[in-house]
Enzyme design. Structure first.
Site, mmCIF file in Angstrom:
data_model
loop_
_atom_site.group_PDB
_atom_site.id
_atom_site.type_symbol
_atom_site.label_atom_id
_atom_site.label_comp_id
_atom_site.label_asym_id
_atom_site.label_seq_id
_atom_site.Cartn_x
_atom_site.Cartn_y
_atom_site.Cartn_z
ATOM 1 N N HIS A 56 2.124 -1.386 -1.825
ATOM 2 C CA HIS A 56 3.147 -0.503 -2.365
ATOM 3 C C HIS A 56 3.419 -0.935 -3.805
ATOM 4 O O HIS A 56 2.983 -2.007 -4.238
ATOM 5 C CB HIS A 56 4.404 -0.579 -1.496
ATOM 6 C CG HIS A 56 4.366 0.353 -0.317
ATOM 7 N ND1 HIS A 56 5.484 0.741 0.384
ATOM 8 C CD2 HIS A 56 3.327 1.001 0.263
ATOM 9 C CE1 HIS A 56 5.139 1.584 1.358
ATOM 10 N NE2 HIS A 56 3.837 1.749 1.312
ATOM 11 N N GLU A 58 6.136 -1.905 -5.340
ATOM 12 C CA GLU A 58 6.956 -3.108 -5.490
ATOM 13 C C GLU A 58 6.169 -4.356 -5.094
ATOM 14 O O GLU A 58 6.277 -5.396 -5.750
ATOM 15 C CB GLU A 58 8.218 -2.996 -4.625
ATOM 16 C CG GLU A 58 9.166 -1.848 -5.038
ATOM 17 C CD GLU A 58 8.840 -0.540 -4.320
ATOM 18 O OE1 GLU A 58 7.662 -0.311 -3.947
ATOM 19 O OE2 GLU A 58 9.768 0.260 -4.135
ATOM 20 N N SER A 81 13.285 4.988 -4.550
ATOM 21 C CA SER A 81 14.054 4.172 -3.614
ATOM 22 C C SER A 81 13.104 3.382 -2.714
ATOM 23 O O SER A 81 12.232 3.966 -2.067
ATOM 24 C CB SER A 81 14.939 5.091 -2.759
ATOM 25 O OG SER A 81 15.590 4.336 -1.749
ATOM 26 N N CYS A 83 11.208 1.528 0.194
ATOM 27 C CA CYS A 83 11.114 1.663 1.656
ATOM 28 C C CYS A 83 11.565 0.351 2.311
ATOM 29 O O CYS A 83 11.831 -0.645 1.639
ATOM 30 C CB CYS A 83 9.684 2.038 2.058
ATOM 31 S SG CYS A 83 8.537 0.641 2.076
ATOM 32 N N CYS A 86 9.547 -2.770 1.338
ATOM 33 C CA CYS A 86 9.837 -3.314 0.010
ATOM 34 C C CYS A 86 11.266 -3.849 -0.068
ATOM 35 O O CYS A 86 11.536 -4.815 -0.792
ATOM 36 C CB CYS A 86 9.554 -2.252 -1.039
ATOM 37 S SG CYS A 86 7.780 -1.797 -1.039
#
Lengths: 149, 149
Positions: A56, A58, A81, A83, A86
């Site tokens: 992902h 992040e 935002s 998940c 993360c």
């Protein structure tokens, strides 16, 4: 953190998201910054590019920052935002501040982080929302795969 | 899942943990299994080996399993109670069952997962606990780094 400063940091994450889109991937980008505004790591979702569901935005930025003894002075900046995966990263490693481009198209666990004392700055950025709106419209199956739906 | 079956699956995770220890790394291993007992992916913590702080055992096993449309029939098996980062992974991707070797030496967020309806099977395995006890004694700074303390 000032919103103007946060908006400047967000530009790095948006550039990452756009790079991901250009590669045919999920257009989410992130960057990890130090207290003095030093860029520690940046990255974008690489599910498609690397066939890697663990990458992902992040986690890619966190990975790019390498091994660190502490995250107490860092800020995670992300276009969307985060998940639960993360958010768990942010909690475990004690990242105290998260700057979020938008939460209109997806809301992960940032309220959970706020309740745990993490400073959340939600910028509600139009460019971030447009990136995700177009992507979700064009590639709904890929998006659902990326968030395990 | 029967405890005997869970113990068999744990052997793969323990083998991964031992491989990590032999490489000079953090001795935590994991494996992702399908409903029919098919091994989908296995891995171990690679902080030291790859200089990658994002490579926890569970995320390494998840990564090794590649892209999947659903995790509804999977079981995550890990030698140690999963940290918040790895618990977030389990929640986001809807992994319905987690087999845990031990939670004596570290307790992450598995109670949180249980409260969300994830089936948690804690085996309280002596071999897993001994691996971590020796590691934490010998490399306390590396362990603290791995969990962001």
């Amino acid at each position: 953190m000032e919103r103007g400063t946060a908006r400047e940091l967000l530009e790095t994450a948006v550039a990452e998201a756009r790079a991901g889109l250009a590669e045919g991937g999920v257009p989410i980008g992130a960057a990890l910054y130090g207290a003095d505004g030093t860029l520690l790591g940046r990255g974008h979702n690489r599910r498609v590019q690397d066939g890697d569901p663990s990458a992902h935005a992040e986690t890619a930025a966190f990975r790019a920052a390498g091994r660190r003894r502490t995250y107490a002075d860092t800020t995670m900046v992300t276009t969307l935002s985060p998940c639960w995966y993360c958010c768990g990263l942010v909690r475990q490693f004690g990242i105290p501040r998260v700057v979020i481009g938008e939460a209109r198209t997806f809301q992960g666990g940032h309220d959970w982080l706020a309740g745990l004392g993490v400073e959340i700055m939600l910028l509600d950025d139009d460019a971030c929302a447009e990136l995700m709106t177009g992507f979700i419209r064009d590639r709904p199956e890929l998006w659902n795969e990326d968030i395990g739906r």
